[in-house]
Structures are given as C-alpha cells and as structure tokens.
Design a protein around this motif. Structure first.
Motif, PDB file in Angstrom:
ATOM      1  N   ASP A 131      -0.569   3.640  14.863  1.00  0.00           N
ATOM      2  CA  ASP A 131      -1.073   2.295  14.606  1.00  0.00           C
ATOM      3  C   ASP A 131      -1.775   1.707  15.834  1.00  0.00           C
ATOM      4  O   ASP A 131      -2.805   1.048  15.722  1.00  0.00           O
ATOM      5  CB  ASP A 131       0.118   1.412  14.183  1.00  0.00           C
ATOM      6  N   SER A 136      -4.012  -1.666  16.489  1.00  0.00           N
ATOM      7  CA  SER A 136      -3.563  -2.718  17.416  1.00  0.00           C
ATOM      8  C   SER A 136      -4.425  -2.813  18.673  1.00  0.00           C
ATOM      9  O   SER A 136      -4.861  -3.902  19.048  1.00  0.00           O
ATOM     10  CB  SER A 136      -2.103  -2.492  17.814  1.00  0.00           C
ATOM     11  N   PRO A 141      -5.496  -7.986  14.052  1.00  0.00           N
ATOM     12  CA  PRO A 141      -4.262  -8.770  13.948  1.00  0.00           C
ATOM     13  C   PRO A 141      -3.263  -8.069  13.018  1.00  0.00           C
ATOM     14  O   PRO A 141      -3.677  -7.255  12.171  1.00  0.00           O
ATOM     15  CB  PRO A 141      -4.715 -10.088  13.309  1.00  0.00           C
ATOM     16  N   ASP A 142      -1.989  -8.398  13.166  1.00  0.00           N
ATOM     17  CA  ASP A 142      -0.944  -7.754  12.373  1.00  0.00           C
ATOM     18  C   ASP A 142      -1.191  -7.804  10.874  1.00  0.00           C
ATOM     19  O   ASP A 142      -0.852  -6.885  10.139  1.00  0.00           O
ATOM     20  CB  ASP A 142       0.418  -8.414  12.653  1.00  0.00           C
ATOM     21  N   ASN A 143      -1.766  -8.911  10.415  1.00  0.00           N
ATOM     22  CA  ASN A 143      -1.926  -9.080   8.961  1.00  0.00           C
ATOM     23  C   ASN A 143      -3.325  -8.716   8.469  1.00  0.00           C
ATOM     24  O   ASN A 143      -3.732  -9.125   7.395  1.00  0.00           O
ATOM     25  CB  ASN A 143      -1.596 -10.526   8.575  1.00  0.00           C
ATOM     26  N   HIS A 144      -4.083  -7.958   9.273  1.00  0.00           N
ATOM     27  CA  HIS A 144      -5.458  -7.626   8.863  1.00  0.00           C
ATOM     28  C   HIS A 144      -5.456  -6.767   7.596  1.00  0.00           C
ATOM     29  O   HIS A 144      -4.669  -5.823   7.486  1.00  0.00           O
ATOM     30  CB  HIS A 144      -6.159  -6.874   9.993  1.00  0.00           C
ATOM     31  N   PRO A 145      -6.345  -7.090   6.630  1.00  0.00           N
ATOM     32  CA  PRO A 145      -6.314  -6.367   5.341  1.00  0.00           C
ATOM     33  C   PRO A 145      -6.545  -4.857   5.457  1.00  0.00           C
ATOM     34  O   PRO A 145      -6.062  -4.102   4.620  1.00  0.00           O
ATOM     35  CB  PRO A 145      -7.429  -7.024   4.518  1.00  0.00           C
ATOM     36  N   ARG A 147      -5.157  -2.845   7.240  1.00  0.00           N
ATOM     37  CA  ARG A 147      -3.889  -2.133   7.421  1.00  0.00           C
ATOM     38  C   ARG A 147      -3.166  -1.913   6.103  1.00  0.00           C
ATOM     39  O   ARG A 147      -2.196  -1.173   6.051  1.00  0.00           O
ATOM     40  CB  ARG A 147      -2.953  -2.954   8.314  1.00  0.00           C
ATOM     41  N   GLU A 148      -3.618  -2.603   5.081  1.00  0.00           N
ATOM     42  CA  GLU A 148      -2.899  -2.554   3.803  1.00  0.00           C
ATOM     43  C   GLU A 148      -2.951  -1.168   3.174  1.00  0.00           C
ATOM     44  O   GLU A 148      -3.845  -0.373   3.455  1.00  0.00           O
ATOM     45  CB  GLU A 148      -3.510  -3.557   2.816  1.00  0.00           C
ATOM     46  N   LYS A 157       6.054   5.563   8.018  1.00  0.00           N
ATOM     47  CA  LYS A 157       6.197   4.167   8.448  1.00  0.00           C
ATOM     48  C   LYS A 157       7.173   4.157   9.615  1.00  0.00           C
ATOM     49  O   LYS A 157       8.278   4.705   9.491  1.00  0.00           O
ATOM     50  CB  LYS A 157       6.738   3.311   7.297  1.00  0.00           C
TER      51      LYS A 157
END
Ligand code: DAH
Length: 345
Positions: A131, A136, A141-145, A147-148, A157
C-alpha cells in the motif's frame, strides 16, 4: 516328401515381392488352403503312422516360415508405399517462420528509444506491491476511491508491517522505489504491467501497460514537462502531431494535467475512438507533489520534478490503428503477424 518340403522351404525363404500382386500370388501358392503346403498336409494322411510325427513337425515349420515370410513382405510393402505417398521430393521447402515482437513491445521499445536520447534511464519495479508504494507515499488520502475494491486487486489485507498487499494499479509505484534509493538528479522512465479490477471490453482491461516518467532535479519546471512530452509526440507520430494539456487532478502531482494528442485514427476529424473530439488522451502528468518528495526523503525546497504516466496500449492504438484492447492479449496469430515487418524497432 522330405525333399519336397526342403525345396518349398528354400523357395519360401528366397521369395521376394515387389508388388501387392506378387504378395497375393505368394499367398495363393503357399499359404492358402489349396496351396502347396495345404496339399502336403492333405498328403500327411497317407503317411505311415510311425513317420507321421516326424513329417508333421517339419511341415509345421514350413507353414510357420511361410506365414512369417508373408507378414514380413506385407510390412515391407506397406511401409514403402507409405513413404511414397507422404514424401514429395519435388515440393519446394516450407520456409521456417520467424517469430516477431508483440506490438506493445515494439511501442515500448520505441518509447524507450526516444526517452533514452533525452538522457532518461530505464527503471523497473515490482508488480506485487504494498500500500505504501502504490498509494500512501504517492499522497493518496486514506479514503481515496482508487483504494476501493472495485479498482484494486488485493492479495492480502494487512501484511506483517500492517499494510495491504496488492497488484499495482499504476507504474507510479516505481517513482517511489526509485527516489527511496537514488538521490536527485533522477531522470528515468519505468515501463511495466499494471492491474485494475475492471470488466473486460474493447476499451478496458483488467491488465494493461504504462510507462512512467520521472525527472527530479534543481529547477525542473512545467515548461520542461510540456516540451519533453511534445518532443516525444513528434518523435513517435511525426512533426504534424498536436499536443494539448488539460487541467486535471492526481494526488501525487500539483499542478496536474492530462495530455492529449491529435487522434490519428481520424486525423482529428472526429471518430468513435476519440469520441468525436479529434483528441485522444495518452498520459497523465504534472509536477511532483512536495509530499511525495518528502515521503522519499527529498527536500522539496531544493528539488522539483515532473512526472507522467503513459498508457502503452493507447500509444500503440494510435500508432497501428488498433481499435479493440482485447486483441493485445488474445494471442491471435492473425493479429500478431501483422506487425512482422517492423523488425525489432
Ligand atoms: N498513475 C496515473 C494513472 O495510472 C497516471 C499518472 C498521472 C502518472 C500523472 C503520473 C502523473 O506520473 O504525474 O492514471
């Protein structure tokens, strides 16, 4: 009778057959019921009982010898007739087909050639990535789409260090790998395969190829980026090509741009490939974000840089007018052979 058997044995052993007819007359003469050997067996009935055993034995040997000879001759005739039908010595030789490079390899090699002359090295990085290097460190950012799950193929994971392990979604990971181990000036291109969790169609695939570019040094400016890419486009597609920059957004560049070139499928007139606009996007680019430099231990007050990421399939599509992405990975020899005359350029 003994003499007769002896003579027959000699005849049988020295018999040779050139044709099927010869073989058939051998069979009729010796082996068939009414043939010479059959007749001798008939005669055996009249032989006195005390001699029957002895004659029976040599007669049987004769019979076996004749049968063995028949099989031998038959085999010989068959194999020689096969040879005759399978080999035509008058045919011209079939030329050995030499393989050729894949169109994506041809394009990749051409891209490398162009950038090498500008002083860019070629660098390489892993396809299985963590990751940090894929997201990173590139200021996602942590919630960037991106990464989905729908975009990224995750392998694991949370690995031992607490980060996800995934298939890289772009070649930008190599920017980080490079800057971590090499201090500026850095001038490199990084070709490779990338993966995204997308449904396969003419326009999208779950794996494709990119070439990343990175130039970090003192006083690198946006004008350098523009001129470098313009030079590249002219070398790749000819001097009449036009370049267009559109403002865009990437977490790892500021400012960011998308790079379009004239659509070569319709020569700018408008077609399905360029969605009637006359322009096709070939790359994303921008000035390396200060956070990215900082994440790699490079002082953004001292150094600046530009970066770009180019789709090799897209560059190839415009080069060879290929309209369907799937052709690149189907291994259809009829498609691949068309790039034969390109040599190793
Ligand atoms: N990584 C981006 C993508 O896959 C492409 C890209 C955009 C790379 C801008 C860059 C850049 O280096 O500066 O869509």
């Amino acid at each position: 009778m003994e003499n007769t058997i002896e003579n027959l044995l000699h005849e049988v052993k020295s018999f040779s057959a050139k044709t099927k007819q010869d073989l058939e007359s051998f069979r009729l003469k010796y082996i068939s019921k009414k043939g010479a050997i059959g007749e001798l067996f008939e005669n055996l009935k009249q032989i006195p009982a005390d001699q029957k055993k002895q004659f029976g034995k040599i007669l049987n040997e004769l019979k076996q010898a004749a049968e063995a000879k028949f099989t031998e001759l038959n085999d010989k005739l068959q194999s020689s007739s096969e040879e005759k039908t399978n080999i035509d010595l008058t045919l011209p030789p079939v030329p050995n087909k030499v393989g050729n490079l894949h169109p994506l390899t041809l394009t990749k090699n051409r891209i490398i050639e162009i950038f090498e002359r500008l002083g860019f090295n070629v660098a390489d990085g892993p396809e299985i990535e963590d990751d940090w290097h894929n997201f990173s460190a590139l200021n996602f950012p942590d919630n960037h789409p991106a990464r989905e799950m729908q975009d990224t193929f995750f392998i694991e994971k949370k690995n031992a260090e607490g980060g996800d392990v995934l298939l890289r979604t772009h070649t930008s990971n190599v920017q980080i790998r490079l800057l971590e181990k090499q201090k500026p000036p850095v001038r490199a291109i990084m070709p490779g395969r990338v993966y995204r969790n997308e449904a396969i169609s003419a326009r999208a695939h779950c794996f494709f190829h990119q070439v990343e570019g990175l130039y970090v040094d003192r006083n690198v400016s946006f004008a350098d980026l523009k001129q470098t890419l313009f030079h590249f486009a002219k070398e790749m597609y000819g001097k009449d090509i036009k370049l267009r920059l559109r403002p865009s957004f990437f977490p790892f560049t500021e400012p960011s741009a998308e790079i379009d070139v004239t659509c070569l499928i319709c020569k700018g007139e408008g077609c399905v490939v360029c969605k009637r606009s006359g322009w096709v996007e070939i790359a994303g680019a921008g000035m390396v974000h200060p956070n990215v430099l900082r994440n790699c231990g490079v002082d953004p007050e001292e150094f600046t840089g530009f970066a770009f990421g180019m789709g090799i399939e897209r560059v190839t599509q415009l080069r060879y007018q290929v309209n369907d992405l799937r052709l690149y990975s189907e291994n259809d020899i009829r498609f691949l052979r068309q790039f034969h005359t390109e040599g190793t350029a």
